[in-house]
Motif scaffolding. Structure first.
Motif, short mmCIF file in Angstrom:
data_model
loop_
_atom_site.label_atom_id
_atom_site.label_comp_id
_atom_site.label_asym_id
_atom_site.label_seq_id
_atom_site.Cartn_x
_atom_site.Cartn_y
_atom_site.Cartn_z
N LEU A 87 -15.27 -68.90 39.16
CA LEU A 87 -14.01 -68.81 39.89
C LEU A 87 -13.26 -67.54 39.52
O LEU A 87 -13.36 -67.05 38.39
N VAL A 100 -14.22 -68.94 45.04
CA VAL A 100 -15.46 -69.47 44.46
C VAL A 100 -16.55 -68.40 44.57
O VAL A 100 -16.74 -67.80 45.63
N LYS A 106 -16.27 -71.44 34.66
CA LYS A 106 -16.59 -71.79 36.03
C LYS A 106 -16.70 -70.53 36.89
O LYS A 106 -16.08 -69.51 36.57
#
Length: 398
Positions: A53, A69, A51
């Protein structure tokens, strides 16, 4: 000062903090992590495998975690020495954020394949990026605060023939040395002030990690399998190292991570079987240290802290702003205060420096004072010789 080892593995989907073999803390996240980085003064960052992140932990709290993010999947991350900026490799670009404000400082792109490694110089002036395109780029950080359309690498090193696996920058800013490794079995050493390659070492196997002592006298090359090779940089080999180099450390399992510890007196190796072992950096012998996890050790780093104190009460993170996806081109007041004000240092040879000094003396004091200075230097030389002779006589008792 105590030394803390940060261990990343897939067992608990998080981190362990170790002092020796004692577990100090354990951080859990429900996410697969891949790369660790230290953020001064006492934070740890880790990138997500699947992801876009980045996670950040305060090492004095077990449950404190901050999540950022990103606009893309992070391949690697590195924090500036001051702790105010981070560089993140996303695809084939390097993006820079100002953490207190969350502002995107800029994006640089000179690689045509994915970024594999990032590192800052110890003075924060330079950022080095390596990629799967076999190239290493050196960027001047202060140029990101100017016209970004004209930003280009200070140097681009193209000596490797396969993807770059690791980069290490020594101490000294523009006068430091840059170490790079690659899957082509080579390790190259460059001089940053001139951009010249100083030494190229070829090993019997591909290298995935470099460990360099703080005084840059010894280099440890960790292969993609189970071997570690040791090279003295004080008297490096003149011939092909791959034919005469002996294995310094032979790990029983495949090495997946490594770091130096105990003020460069020990090497910690993590394996694919979850073993964490410590070896003497001088002899290569196994030291009484053992830690076992149920999954491969993905990454390790060590850091020293003035003291380790666990805070049970939650402490807010100093960086609460989300990271911007688009650069606004305008820095706020907080960013302006932390904006670098340095310019790149230009170096000249010793002979050119002496010529400049002579011209300055002539222009300032005239030719008569030059002869007077020469006479003074001669007197000081004679006095120095007399002092040496006097000290020698006193020591020998004559």
């Amino acid at each position: 000062m105590i030394e803390i080892t940060v261990l990343l593995n897939e067992d608990k989907l998080g981190l362990y903090l170790l002092q020796g073999t004692n577990k100090l803390s354990k951080f859990k996240v429900h996410e697969m992590l891949q790369k660790l980085s230290f953020l001064p003064p006492h934070y740890i960052m880790a990138t997500s495998q699947k992801k876009p992140l980045i996670y950040m932990w305060n090492m004095s709290q077990d449950s404190s975690v901050q999540k950022y993010v990103l606009p893309g999947l992070p391949l690697c991350v590195a924090a500036s020495p001051c702790g105010g900026y981070i560089a993140v490799g996303i695809d084939n670009t390097v993006r820079f954020w100002h953490l207190p404000s969350g502002q995107l400082i800029g994006t640089v792109s000179s690689h045509y394949q994915k970024i594999s490694s990032l590192v800052w110089s110890h003075d924060g002036r330079l950022v080095m990026s390596g990629g799967y395109d076999n190239n290493v780029n050196v960027w001047e950080f202060h140029k990101l605060f100017k016209d970004q359309s004209t930003v280009s690498p200070l140097y681009t090193f193209t000596n490797h023939s396969m993807p770059v696996t690791d980069i290490y920058c020594g101490f000294g800013g523009f006068k430091s040395r840059l170490f790079t490794s690659s899957l082509d079995n080579t390790c190259n050493i460059y001089e940053l002030c001139s951009g010249k390659i100083l030494l190229s070492l070829e090993f019997p196997a591909p290298i995935f990690k470099l460990l360099v002592s703080r005084c840059e006298s010894v280099l440890y090359a960790v292969t993609v399998s189970t071997e570690v090779y040791k090279v003295s940089l004080i008297s490096p080999p003149e011939e092909d190292i791959s034919k005469q180099m002996k294995v310094f450390i032979k790990c029983p399992n495949k090495i997946t991570s490594c770091c130096l510890a105990d003020e460069d007196r020990a090497i910690i190796l993590g394996s694919s079987q979850g073993d964490l072992m410590k070896y003497s950096a001088a002899t290569g012998q196994v030291l009484p240290f053992s830690f076992k996890s149920r999954s491969p050790v993905d990454d390790i780093l060590t850091t020293t802290l003035p003291s380790y104190k666990r805070n049970d009460k939650p402490v807010p993170f100093p960086f609460q702003q989300p990271l911007q996806r688009i650069s606004t081109g305008v820095l706020d007041q907080c960013s302006v205060l932390l904006k670098p004000t340095f310019e790149p240092v230009k170096f000249i040879s010793d002979s050119d420096f002496l010529d400049l000094v002579k011209e300055a003396v002539k222009e300032e004091n005239g030719p008569d004072n030059v002869s007077e200075l020469k006479d003074k230097v001669g007197e000081l030389s004679t006095l120095s010789e007399q002092l040496v002779q006097f000290a020698t006589d006193q020591l020998l008792g004559s």
